[in-house]
Design an enzyme around this catalytic site. Structure first.
Site, PDB file in Angstrom:
ATOM      1  CG  ASP A  98     -14.625 -42.835 -20.528  1.00  0.00           C
ATOM      2  OD1 ASP A  98     -15.290 -43.820 -19.905  1.00  0.00           O
ATOM      3  OD2 ASP A  98     -13.333 -42.665 -19.943  1.00  0.00           O
ATOM      4  CG  HIS A 244     -14.205 -41.655 -25.783  1.00  0.00           C
ATOM      5  ND1 HIS A 244     -13.153 -42.500 -25.844  1.00  0.00           N
ATOM      6  CD2 HIS A 244     -13.775 -40.850 -24.740  1.00  0.00           C
ATOM      7  CE1 HIS A 244     -12.189 -42.320 -25.151  1.00  0.00           C
ATOM      8  NE2 HIS A 244     -12.513 -41.156 -24.110  1.00  0.00           N
TER       9      HIS A 244
HETATM   10 ZN    ZN Z   1     -12.507 -38.494 -20.983  1.00  0.00          ZN
END
Ligand code: ZN
Length: 286
Positions: A98, A244
């Protein structure tokens, strides 16, 4: 009377002249745009692998043929889910990243995935995509899936017009940059009730949450070893792993990734993108 007619005629002539001028200007504008577009096409061809002798028409065909659609099986349209039911045949897992594209981290993640011949899914943020379009192009060129993670990454409550703009602007830029239409969405911070998910559901997006959090977005970042342990302990077949590549320093995630991949392989997992994961369980959900 004659005088009035003359004035009218004069006005008419003036109007005709103005009209001619407008037509001429429009034609000139179209011509200039075409010339600029042609020049653009030619430049792209000259630097790419396309035959430089090929004409702009061929280039257009090439763009159309590379259009990719990450569609959603009917059972998942407008649905919020954090894993899929395993069909029992294979142990599948979807790695998701992400908040990118992000300088350095995204390309480092891509390199590790390439070396391991693994495909993953990247939830991109519109304003990051605007900064690093080339990285997003690389994500698609290397066979990964891309998904929508809003423009600003806001957590706050928003009205429908704002939520629509957050999602639609990002979808439009993803398409403009990569030629991809994606129907996969994840709300920033996993917030389900601030208006974003309601709009995404209206638009039949698949709302992909996660079944395992690597823990890499915690303020005090765990060590790469702990990140890997979190994933390897928490995983189940049909699972979705949250990691992430952007939104801050994620070198720890990059360092943990080879251990995560190796550990999951040892457990017998096969790596797929989210669209592939959903397609694998379609029969169970219909
Ligand atoms: Zn996010």
């Amino acid at each position: 009377m004659v005088k009035i007619r003359r004035i009218k005629k004069k006005r008419k002539n003036l109007a005709q002249r103005r009209l001619r001028l407008v037509v001429l200007m429009t034609a000139l504008a179209i011509l200039t745009t075409n010339i600029i577009q042609c020049a653009g096409n030619f430049t792209s061809q000259a630097v790419g692998t396309v035959d430089p002798m090929a004409m702009p028409g061929n280039f257009t065909t090439q763009i159309e043929s590379t259009e990719i659609v990450f569609g959603v099986p009917p059972a998942y349209q407008g649905k919020v889910f954090n894993k899929v039911e395993s069909d029992g045949k294979e142990k599948l897992v979807a790695l998701t990243f992400d908040d990118g594209p992000w300088i350095n981290t995204t390309t480092e993640v891509l390199e590790i995935l390439r070396k391991n011949e693994i495909k993953a899914t990247f939830f991109v943020v519109g304003q990051q995509l605007q900064k690093y379009p080339q990285i997003a192009k690389q994500v698609i060129a290397e066979g990964h899936a891309i998904a929508n993670h809003t423009w600003h990454h806001w957590y706050r409550r928003m009205d429908e017009a704002t939520a629509a703009k957050e999602i639609d602007d990002t979808a439009n830029l993803i398409y403009k940059t990569t030629g991809v239409k994606t129907n996969y969405f994840r709300p920033p911070g996993g917030v389900l009730n601030n208006g974003l998910v309601a709009y995404a559901q209206k638009r039949d997006y698949a709302i992909a949450m996660w079944s395992v959090d690597s823990g890499d977005s915690r303020r005090r970042r765990p060590t790469p070893e702990t990140l890997a342990k979190n994933v390897l302990k928490g995983i189940n077949p049909g699972g979705i792993v949250l990691m992430h590549d952007g939104g801050g320093n994620h070198e720890g995630t990059v360092q943990a990734l080879p251990q995560i991949i190796e550990g999951l392989r040892q457990q017998g997992y096969k790596f797929v993108t989210l669209p592939e994961l959903l397609a694998s369980s379609q029969s169970d959900n219909q």
